[in-house]
Design a protein around this motif. Sequence first.
Motif, PDB file in Angstrom:
ATOM      1  N   ASP A  16     -72.660  78.179 -23.254  1.00 53.91           N
ATOM      2  CA  ASP A  16     -73.209  79.469 -23.748  1.00 53.91           C
ATOM      3  C   ASP A  16     -72.012  80.508 -24.040  1.00 53.91           C
ATOM      4  OD1 ASP A  16     -75.912  78.442 -23.629  1.00 53.91           O
ATOM      5  OD2 ASP A  16     -76.487  79.907 -22.030  1.00 53.91           O
ATOM      6  N   LEU A  17     -72.488  81.165 -24.906  1.00 56.08           N
ATOM      7  CA  LEU A  17     -71.889  82.466 -25.393  1.00 56.08           C
ATOM      8  C   LEU A  17     -70.892  82.925 -24.300  1.00 56.08           C
ATOM      9  CD1 LEU A  17     -73.732  84.593 -27.722  1.00 56.08           C
ATOM     10  CD2 LEU A  17     -71.883  83.620 -28.103  1.00 56.08           C
ATOM     11  N   GLY A  18     -69.535  83.005 -24.432  1.00 57.90           N
ATOM     12  CA  GLY A  18     -68.608  83.924 -23.852  1.00 57.90           C
ATOM     13  C   GLY A  18     -68.480  83.403 -22.349  1.00 57.90           C
ATOM     14  N   GLY A  20     -66.316  80.859 -21.663  1.00 58.94           N
ATOM     15  CA  GLY A  20     -64.746  80.748 -21.405  1.00 58.94           C
ATOM     16  C   GLY A  20     -64.264  79.423 -22.047  1.00 58.94           C
ATOM     17  N   LYS A  21     -64.929  78.812 -23.116  1.00 55.74           N
ATOM     18  CA  LYS A  21     -64.535  77.611 -23.553  1.00 55.74           C
ATOM     19  C   LYS A  21     -63.240  77.796 -24.426  1.00 55.74           C
ATOM     20  CE  LYS A  21     -68.363  77.904 -26.095  1.00 55.74           C
ATOM     21  NZ  LYS A  21     -69.219  78.987 -25.382  1.00 55.74           N
ATOM     22  N   THR A  22     -62.993  78.739 -25.178  1.00 55.08           N
ATOM     23  CA  THR A  22     -61.975  78.974 -26.022  1.00 55.08           C
ATOM     24  C   THR A  22     -60.855  79.242 -25.159  1.00 55.08           C
ATOM     25  OG1 THR A  22     -63.187  79.674 -28.127  1.00 55.08           O
ATOM     26  CG2 THR A  22     -61.054  80.296 -27.926  1.00 55.08           C
ATOM     27  N   SER A  23     -61.019  80.058 -24.127  1.00 57.37           N
ATOM     28  CA  SER A  23     -59.855  80.412 -23.126  1.00 57.37           C
ATOM     29  C   SER A  23     -59.570  79.081 -22.283  1.00 57.37           C
ATOM     30  CB  SER A  23     -60.430  81.473 -22.194  1.00 57.37           C
ATOM     31  OG  SER A  23     -60.906  82.635 -22.722  1.00 57.37           O
ATOM     32  N   ILE A  24     -60.306  78.366 -21.856  1.00 55.64           N
ATOM     33  CA  ILE A  24     -59.937  77.218 -21.251  1.00 55.64           C
ATOM     34  C   ILE A  24     -58.977  76.186 -22.178  1.00 55.64           C
ATOM     35  CG2 ILE A  24     -60.912  75.128 -20.291  1.00 55.64           C
ATOM     36  CD1 ILE A  24     -63.317  76.646 -19.500  1.00 55.64           C
ATOM     37  N   SER A  34     -55.884  85.562 -22.614  1.00 56.54           N
ATOM     38  CA  SER A  34     -56.131  86.839 -23.276  1.00 56.54           C
ATOM     39  C   SER A  34     -57.480  87.488 -22.579  1.00 56.54           C
ATOM     40  CB  SER A  34     -56.085  87.048 -24.529  1.00 56.54           C
ATOM     41  OG  SER A  34     -56.605  88.187 -24.949  1.00 56.54           O
ATOM     42  N   SER A  35     -57.748  88.749 -22.262  1.00 55.44           N
ATOM     43  CA  SER A  35     -58.878  89.063 -21.644  1.00 55.44           C
ATOM     44  C   SER A  35     -59.721  89.612 -22.818  1.00 55.44           C
ATOM     45  CB  SER A  35     -58.763  90.273 -20.597  1.00 55.44           C
ATOM     46  OG  SER A  35     -57.884  91.061 -20.980  1.00 55.44           O
ATOM     47  N   ASN A  36     -59.144  89.757 -24.049  1.00 59.01           N
ATOM     48  CA  ASN A  36     -60.021  90.214 -25.348  1.00 59.01           C
ATOM     49  C   ASN A  36     -60.939  89.018 -25.744  1.00 59.01           C
ATOM     50  OD1 ASN A  36     -58.740  92.566 -25.588  1.00 59.01           O
ATOM     51  ND2 ASN A  36     -56.987  91.537 -26.746  1.00 59.01           N
ATOM     52  N   ALA A  66     -68.845  77.149 -31.049  1.00 59.73           N
ATOM     53  CA  ALA A  66     -69.327  78.311 -30.480  1.00 59.73           C
ATOM     54  C   ALA A  66     -70.610  78.323 -29.653  1.00 59.73           C
ATOM     55  CB  ALA A  66     -69.680  79.073 -31.932  1.00 59.73           C
ATOM     56  N   GLY A  67     -70.774  78.967 -28.598  1.00 64.07           N
ATOM     57  CA  GLY A  67     -71.983  78.952 -27.973  1.00 64.07           C
ATOM     58  C   GLY A  67     -73.276  79.042 -28.925  1.00 64.07           C
ATOM     59  N   GLN A  68     -73.186  80.068 -29.643  1.00 59.61           N
ATOM     60  CA  GLN A  68     -74.166  80.344 -30.653  1.00 59.61           C
ATOM     61  C   GLN A  68     -74.797  79.073 -31.562  1.00 59.61           C
ATOM     62  OE1 GLN A  68     -72.863  83.646 -32.811  1.00 59.61           O
ATOM     63  NE2 GLN A  68     -72.060  82.405 -34.418  1.00 59.61           N
ATOM     64  N   ALA A 128     -67.503  75.205 -13.665  1.00 60.43           N
ATOM     65  CA  ALA A 128     -67.943  76.272 -13.133  1.00 60.43           C
ATOM     66  C   ALA A 128     -66.840  77.407 -13.632  1.00 60.43           C
ATOM     67  CB  ALA A 128     -68.507  76.215 -12.063  1.00 60.43           C
ATOM     68  N   ASN A 129     -66.833  78.116 -14.603  1.00 56.84           N
ATOM     69  CA  ASN A 129     -65.425  78.896 -14.943  1.00 56.84           C
ATOM     70  C   ASN A 129     -65.545  80.360 -14.529  1.00 56.84           C
ATOM     71  OD1 ASN A 129     -63.028  79.201 -16.203  1.00 56.84           O
ATOM     72  ND2 ASN A 129     -64.234  80.159 -17.844  1.00 56.84           N
ATOM     73  N   LYS A 130     -64.400  81.044 -14.529  1.00 58.75           N
ATOM     74  CA  LYS A 130     -64.271  82.417 -14.204  1.00 58.75           C
ATOM     75  C   LYS A 130     -64.308  82.468 -12.706  1.00 58.75           C
ATOM     76  CE  LYS A 130     -66.322  84.119 -18.421  1.00 58.75           C
ATOM     77  NZ  LYS A 130     -66.633  85.100 -19.122  1.00 58.75           N
TER      78      LYS A 130
END
Length: 185
Positions: A16-18, A20-24, A34-36, A66-68, A128-130
């Motif tokens: 889903d959106l947000g 953390g896929k891109t961050s991972i 980045s936290s942005n 993208a989650g969307q 299970a991220n974050k």
Amino acid sequence: MAEAKEYLFKILVVGDLGTGKTSIIRRYVHNIFSSNYKSTIGVDFALKVIQWDSDSIVRLQLWDIAGQERFGNMTRVYYKEALGAIVVYDVTRPQTFEGVTKWKNDIDTKVSLSEAWGGGQIPVILLANKSDLIQEGHGQHVNPTELDQFCQDNGFIKWFETSAKDNTNIEEAASHLISSILKLQ
Ligand code: GTP
Ligand code: MG
């Protein structure tokens, strides 16, 4: 000396959106965080080349979806010829765990392994991220017994608690997926 074997693995990264896929992916490929939050539009790509062992090189082509896109009609196109997938949820937002089965069903109905790879479902892992936010009092640790059962019931090969921020378990999760794909041969 024997020639090195080279593999190209297309891996889907969904959730889903947000979550953390891109961050991972950025942590795994470039070792940055980045936290942005800048939501992915459509799909992004990243490549990581891994010297897997003394005689094999794995090129991981990561498809950051993208989650969307779960609500769009492009996933069938994006999933084509994937050999593995990573489904991500956010431990601080339980509703993103509901997205996990939806993404898994989307994968299972739209892509399967070719005969050369033995046919059947592609290997999928659950992240299970974050997990760093749990220490700060947000969300809670997964219940390992429950999540093991969930993975068994829903056809995930394994789960990992990860943090893109702290660089926890990302390397381990990717290596597990790669070795599962290599075992299919
Ligand atoms: P979409 O592209 O919209 O589907 O989102 P995404 O899944 O790619 O999420 P993204 O990686 O953009 O991260 C969303 C937000 O969560 C960003 O603000 C990240 O900094 C944050 N984030 C991602 N992973 C972690 C993590 O492990 N820990 C913490 N604390 N924040 C994280
Ligand atoms: Mg993204």
